[in-house]
Scaffold this active site. Structure first.
Site, PDB file in Angstrom:
ATOM      1  N   ASP A   1      -3.055  13.385  -5.576  1.00 34.73           N
ATOM      2  CA  ASP A   1      -2.426  12.298  -6.333  1.00 34.73           C
ATOM      3  C   ASP A   1      -2.215  12.780  -7.770  1.00 34.73           C
ATOM      4  O   ASP A   1      -3.153  13.245  -8.430  1.00 34.73           O
ATOM      5  CB  ASP A   1      -3.314  11.051  -6.337  1.00 34.73           C
ATOM      6  CG  ASP A   1      -2.590   9.860  -6.936  1.00 34.73           C
ATOM      7  OD1 ASP A   1      -1.875   9.170  -6.176  1.00 34.73           O
ATOM      8  OD2 ASP A   1      -2.739   9.622  -8.151  1.00 34.73           O
ATOM      9  N   HIS A  45      12.829   7.305 -14.688  1.00 34.68           N
ATOM     10  CA  HIS A  45      12.640   7.668 -13.277  1.00 34.68           C
ATOM     11  C   HIS A  45      13.221   9.033 -12.941  1.00 34.68           C
ATOM     12  O   HIS A  45      12.727   9.714 -12.025  1.00 34.68           O
ATOM     13  CB  HIS A  45      13.276   6.598 -12.383  1.00 34.68           C
ATOM     14  CG  HIS A  45      12.509   5.313 -12.386  1.00 34.68           C
ATOM     15  ND1 HIS A  45      11.293   5.143 -11.773  1.00 34.68           N
ATOM     16  CD2 HIS A  45      12.795   4.103 -12.967  1.00 34.68           C
ATOM     17  CE1 HIS A  45      10.857   3.910 -11.942  1.00 34.68           C
ATOM     18  NE2 HIS A  45      11.754   3.247 -12.680  1.00 34.68           N
ATOM     19  N   GLU A  73       3.440   9.001  -5.632  1.00 32.55           N
ATOM     20  CA  GLU A  73       3.049  10.278  -6.206  1.00 32.55           C
ATOM     21  C   GLU A  73       1.912  10.913  -5.412  1.00 32.55           C
ATOM     22  O   GLU A  73       1.222  11.784  -5.909  1.00 32.55           O
ATOM     23  CB  GLU A  73       2.625  10.098  -7.674  1.00 32.55           C
ATOM     24  CG  GLU A  73       1.339   9.327  -7.879  1.00 32.55           C
ATOM     25  CD  GLU A  73       1.551   7.816  -7.952  1.00 32.55           C
ATOM     26  OE1 GLU A  73       0.688   7.143  -8.506  1.00 32.55           O
ATOM     27  OE2 GLU A  73       2.600   7.316  -7.458  1.00 32.55           O
TER      28      GLU A  73
END
Length: 569
Positions: free
Chosen positions: A441, A454, A484
């Site tokens: 992560d 973004h 993610e």
């Protein structure tokens, strides 16, 4: 563990090589190859027709032979079963004779006449067969003969009981001409009557000198099994050839005598003629275990042998390796099958002229037309099929890639990753190889999205995916399972090895800065959780992923940018 890992990696490399070969040989190439093969085989059409017809012909010959052999075998089996039944009855009578007055009187009568040159004991001519015997003096002259046994009285009564069974078992519809019990103690019981007592010695010694009697001595027949014998008539003799099935009678390790059934060859010949389909060509011949001719189904050659010594040698050589088969001899095809309940072989001879008159000419024409029609359809359809397959393969490859991959990171998506992971976990479980999972992560990813937009976030995800892929082994699989979040599957890697891979990923992500805007660079980091099947023996991928995910959040709670391979690390 190192050897196991090497073997597993080799297997993965082989699978990867096969996939590359499959991609290189696309459906278009396979279609072209198929048509080339068809064209090459078209030059071998004549040869192929011969092979197909020969296989069908051989199968037909074997089926016809098998039908006749089974019919003959069943009939012979019936006689063998009767013989075994008689032996069992004889054994029971030897151990526990019936306590009848008539049987006791028969024993007394034997004691009175045993010294006579020839004698006969008869209870009831309508119900049983007489016992015919010779004197003690004549018995003492034979090497295999003896009256020195404690159960001689029981054998006399048992012979009378078997005489009753022999009369019941013998009938005119059977192939058996004579059923007989011959004792080593100097007497016999036979379904063929002895009309004059003076003929008893001659007939008895005729029995005990036959191979079917001598061959059941404890030295000749150690297994005490059923045996078949063939008797050929001598020159200038009026006797006809016959086969005899016989079995020894033993009790308490003592050989009492022999039960036998004689079958004339002429009755076997008649049986062969009746068993054959009248609409079928071919000749059936019966041979004994030494390939001596017994009889034939051809009435024009009732005693002839159509094989010369060289052909008999070829046939014997072929029979050494199997119980059934076939061999081509000049213009004849000879199929053969050993019988289960007769020590011999049944042979079927089919000549070329008989084969030409059969149905195989029509079969040849049908096969030729079928091949021509099939080839024409292939040639007419080749171009259309080739174009359709090429277009469909391109479309399928594109759709499959889109269905299995995340278009941004070019890694497997969540569904594809799970589809790949479960079979790999099962395979590792089967071979007892370790199976590990890394959950990744990215740290502070939401802040990057909020601060730089973004598009910058997408570039970070793509950059991270590339670094993760470059840190893996050839057999490892990586996929994006969330915004993610990434997941890495490591088949064959234990917990220590998986932790090393995770640390390598963490270092690569953290040591490189990336440009996300004009003159703006950032350094990203990630928290990683590692789990392995060797910890609990659990190969369930979802459980392992859940454990790795829990350790990932432990890493985040501990300050991020670190690897947790245990709940306490």
């Amino acid at each position: 563990m190192g050897v196991v890992r090497v073997q597993h990696e080799t297997k993965m490399e082989n699978q990867s090589w096969l996939k590359k070969l499959a991609r290189r040989l696309g459906p278009g190439h396979i279609v072209n190859l198929c048509f080339i093969v068809v064209l090459l085989f078209s030059t071998l059409l004549t040869w192929r027709e011969v092979v197909v017809l020969e296989d069908a012909y051989i199968s037909s010959q074997r089926n016809h032979l098998e039908n006749v052999a089974n019919a003959l075998d069943k009939h012979l089996q019936y006689n063998v079963d009767k013989l075994i039944f008689l032996r069992n009855g004889m054994r029971e009578a030897l151990v526990a004779p019936l306590d009848f007055t008539s049987l006791r009187n028969a024993v007394t009568e034997f004691e009175q006449h045993r010294d006579e040159h020839a004698w006969q004991i008869e209870l009831n001519r309508r119900r049983t067969l007489p016992v015919n015997g010779v004197s003690d003096a004549l018995v003492s002259e034979g090497n295999l003969l003896s009256r020195e046994n404690e159960s001689l009285d029981n054998e006399i009564t048992a012979a009378l009981e078997v005489g009753y069974l022999l009369r019941l078992a013998h009938n005119s519809s059977s192939m058996v001409e004579q059923a007989v019990y011959v004792s080593r103690a100097g007497f016999y019981v036979s379904t063929l009557p002895t009309l004059f007592t003076r003929n008893v010695p001659t007939r008895y010694y005729g029995y005990v000198t036959q191979p079917w009697f001598i061959g059941h001595s404890q030295r000749e027949n150690r297994h005490r099994a059923v045996r078949w014998f063939t008797s050929q008539p001598e020159h200038a003799s009026n006797t006809e050839p016959q086969v005899t099935v016989s079995v020894p009678v033993d009790s308490n390790n003592y050989w009492y005598g022999v039960l036998g059934m004689s079958i004339p060859v002429r009755t076997m010949q008649q049986f062969l003629r009746n068993a054959i389909d009248k609409n079928l060509d071919g000749e059936y011949q019966l041979y004994d275990s030494k390939l001596r001719f017994l009889t034939s189904s051809n009435p024009d050659h009732p005693t002839g042998n159509i094989f010369d010594p060289r052909e008999l040698a070829l046939l014997a050589q072929a029979m050494e390796h199997d119980t059934r088969g076939g061999i081509r001899m000049d213009s004849r095809y000879v199929s053969w099958e050993r019988l289960d309940h007769f020590d011999g072989v049944l042979v079927r001879v089919h000549t070329l002229s008989e084969g030409v008159r059969g149905d195989f000419g029509s079969i040849s024409i049908a096969l030729t037309l079928l091949w021509a029609l099939f080839t024409s359809m292939l040639l007419l359809s080749w171009y259309v099929i080739r174009r359709m397959v090429s277009n469909m393969y391109v479309l399928q490859s594109s759709l499959q890639w889109q269905a299995w991959h995340d278009t941004l990171t070019r890694l497997y998506n969540r569904g594809a990753l799970f589809e790949k992971a479960c079979p790999l976990a099962k395979l590792c479980h089967t071979h007892q190889h370790p199976f590990s999972v890394i959950q990744v992560d990215l740290d502070h990813f939401k802040a990057i999205n909020d601060r730089f937009g973004h598009q910058a976030g997408d570039r970070v995800l793509s950059h991270a995916a590339g670094l993760i892929s470059s840190s893996l082994r050839a057999q490892d699989i990586a996929g994006r399972v969330g915004g993610e979040e990434f997941c890495v599957i490591l088949p064959g890697a234990n917990l220590t090895q998986a932790a090393e891979v995770a640390e390598r990923i963490r270092l690569k992500l953290n040591e490189k800065e990336m440009l996300i805007a004009k003159s703006t660079t950032i350094r990203i980091s990630a928290s990683l959780g590692v789990s392995s099947s060797e910890e609990t023996g659990d190969y369930d991928f979802e459980q392992l992923q859940s454990l790795a995910d829990r350790r990932l959040y432990l890493a985040k709670q501990a300050g991020r940018n670190r690897v947790f391979a245990s709940d306490n690390a």
